[in-house]
Design a protein around this motif. Structure first.
Motif, mmCIF file in Angstrom:
data_model
loop_
_atom_site.group_PDB
_atom_site.id
_atom_site.type_symbol
_atom_site.label_atom_id
_atom_site.label_comp_id
_atom_site.label_asym_id
_atom_site.label_seq_id
_atom_site.Cartn_x
_atom_site.Cartn_y
_atom_site.Cartn_z
ATOM 1 N N PRO A 40 10.308 26.698 28.335
ATOM 2 C CA PRO A 40 10.450 25.704 27.260
ATOM 3 C C PRO A 40 9.872 26.252 25.958
ATOM 4 O O PRO A 40 8.890 26.991 25.982
ATOM 5 C CB PRO A 40 9.626 24.516 27.762
ATOM 6 N N THR A 41 10.490 25.906 24.858
ATOM 7 C CA THR A 41 9.987 26.366 23.556
ATOM 8 C C THR A 41 8.972 25.348 23.042
ATOM 9 O O THR A 41 8.873 24.232 23.563
ATOM 10 C CB THR A 41 11.141 26.437 22.543
ATOM 11 N N TYR A 84 4.098 27.408 31.131
ATOM 12 C CA TYR A 84 4.913 26.438 31.874
ATOM 13 C C TYR A 84 5.864 27.148 32.839
ATOM 14 O O TYR A 84 6.555 28.073 32.440
ATOM 15 C CB TYR A 84 5.746 25.599 30.905
ATOM 16 N N VAL A 85 5.915 26.682 34.103
ATOM 17 C CA VAL A 85 6.870 27.283 35.045
ATOM 18 C C VAL A 85 8.222 26.562 34.994
ATOM 19 O O VAL A 85 9.200 27.025 35.555
ATOM 20 C CB VAL A 85 6.348 27.263 36.508
ATOM 21 N N ASP A 86 8.282 25.411 34.308
ATOM 22 C CA ASP A 86 9.556 24.691 34.182
ATOM 23 C C ASP A 86 9.515 23.880 32.890
ATOM 24 O O ASP A 86 8.524 23.918 32.163
ATOM 25 C CB ASP A 86 9.790 23.770 35.394
ATOM 26 N N LEU A 130 8.557 21.251 23.730
ATOM 27 C CA LEU A 130 7.308 20.538 24.045
ATOM 28 C C LEU A 130 7.055 19.437 23.014
ATOM 29 O O LEU A 130 6.600 18.342 23.354
ATOM 30 C CB LEU A 130 6.125 21.510 24.075
ATOM 31 N N GLU A 131 7.377 19.745 21.755
ATOM 32 C CA GLU A 131 7.211 18.754 20.683
ATOM 33 C C GLU A 131 8.141 17.560 20.927
ATOM 34 O O GLU A 131 7.759 16.400 20.748
ATOM 35 C CB GLU A 131 7.487 19.426 19.335
ATOM 36 N N ALA A 132 9.375 17.845 21.395
ATOM 37 C CA ALA A 132 10.335 16.765 21.686
ATOM 38 C C ALA A 132 9.809 15.894 22.829
ATOM 39 O O ALA A 132 9.924 14.658 22.795
ATOM 40 C CB ALA A 132 11.697 17.360 22.044
#
Length: 418
Positions: free
Chosen positions: A263-264, A354-356, A268-270
């Motif tokens: 994930p970018t 993060y792994v996902d 994460l912000e979203a």
């Protein structure tokens, strides 16, 4: 329209081999990333190859002779066997590889300067007082300049005179094919995860890597004289999710390919905005809670969600429920009466851990860093080296040792009542 000559255009982005991310920092160093000292370091293909490979072996009978052999313009590794004998292995230029060096020294041969990680430290002043156990020239990573861009790790780095020097006390030996090899004082440990770095990842086994890149089982303690057993079936080749421990700091290696599936920060912000848009409420004060923006990740905000770590009920901050007889550390949850620590929740901002790309539904205990369920489950299973002979699971975002039965908890939010 794409024109064919764009292919040779100098603005073409350079090949990225991968990135090293230091565990314990949530996106940047406490006082900000500066120059070669930062929380993550990207390895790019160099304009010109700077790799080296072993060539001539010299056996010198005096340290003076050894010094004469190892000239300043040539990389070499010196193995001092006794006062009377030193073996010097000269290294020659390798046009097929790029070399990157990591260590505590700020001298120019070090590409990535790493200092000791103090769990949960908010400023560099917290870290300066510690007597460092990280070697000044800790290790080197050699990347193939051609696909598949394989990266390999070796203990020890070359100093400003292009030397690696293993003194009399260092563990060293002659290999079966007549070459020399050795270990550094506190060693370089590596763990490759099983099933890659994905939601199916499982921890691998910690190994020690030698100066020549051979793989060994761990010594009894970090600096024991006796080396472990050689593990012939394993290699020093890094894979996505490999952990590198330098005795004072642990680095996560992410390949460029692996990072493309991570994930970018935008994602994460979203997710943060999505949680906040659901307007979770404090079940007692009925005030709306909101995770502060990624930029404000160290200052407790008045809308900040707090959690009771024993049950996972999320509240706003409040003063009641203190158990005086327990030093005020433990609080009683007004929802379910379970007693335990009560801490603010923080989003895990370092996407590389993060792994996902799952939603932030779980928090590490006792620090309150929030991320996906699979990510908390993965890191809680990993025994990270601590000191010279112990291991314990820790939060990747702040390096705090995990507590409680499983080291993390599922968060129970209360939605708006309207």
């Amino acid at each position: 329209m794409f024109s064919p000559d764009q292919e040779n255009h100098p603005s073409k982005s350079p090949v990225k081999y991968g990135e090293l991310i230091v565990l314990g920092y949530n996106g940047s160093l406490p006082n900000g990333d500066r120059g070669r000292r930062k929380s993550r370091f990207a390895l790019f293909k160099r304009p010109k190859a700077n790799g080296v490979k072993p060539s001539t072996v010299h056996i010198a009978c005096t340290p003076q002779a050894a010094k004469a052999i190892s000239n300043k313009d040539q990389h070499s590794i010196s193995y001092t066997l006794s006062r009377a004998q030193t073996v010097v292995v000269e290294y020659t230029h390798d046009s097929n590889t790029d070399m990157f060096q990591i260590g505590r020294s700020t001298e120019s041969p070090i590409d990535f300067v790493v200092t000791d990680t103090v769990p949960g430290s908010q400023s560099n002043s917290d870290t300066q007082s510690v007597q460092s156990t990280i070697s000044r020239f800790a290790c080197r990573i050699i990347c193939e300049r051609n696909p598949p861009f394989t990266a390999r790790i070796y203990a020890a780095g070359f100093d400003s005179s292009k030397n690696i020097f293993l003194g009399e006390k260092a563990a060293k030996w002659k290999t079966t094919d007549g070459q020399m090899d050795g270990l550094t004082t506190n060693g370089v440990l590596v763990m490759h995860p099983r099933n890659g770095f994905t939601e199916d990842s499982k921890p691998g086994v910690w190994r020690e890597i030698s100066v020549c890149g051979n793989v060994f089982s761990l010594r009894e303690t970090r600096s024991a004289q006796q080396r472990g057993k050689m593990v012939e079936i394993e290699t020093n080749q890094l894979q996505d999710g490999s952990l590198i421990d330098l005795c004072g700091a642990t680095l996560l290696w992410r390949t460029a390919e692996g990072l493309s599936h991570t994930p970018t920060v935008k994602h994460l912000e979203a997710l943060r905005q999505e949680i906040n848009a659901a307007r979770p409420q404090c079940p007692v004060g009925f005030n709306t809670l909101a995770f502060p923006s990624m930029k404000r990740k160290d200052v407790v905000d008045e809308k900040q969600p707090w959690v009771y770590l024993n049950c996972g009920h999320v509240h706003g901050y409040h003063n009641w429920g203190n158990k005086e007889e327990r030093d005020g550390k433990d609080r009683e949850c007004p929802m379910c009466r379970s007693v335990g620590p009560y801490v603010p929740l923080w989003l895990g901002c370092e996407a590389g851990f993060y792994v996902d790309a799952g939603p932030p539904t779980h928090a590490f205990s006792p620090c309150g860093h929030v991320c996906s369920e699979k990510t908390t489950a993965y890191w809680s299973q990993i025994p990270l080296p601590h000191g010279t002979h112990t291991f314990h699971a820790a939060c990747p975002f702040c390096a705090h040792q995990l507590a409680g039965e499983q080291g993390y908890i599922r968060l129970i939010f209360q939605g708006p009542l309207d």
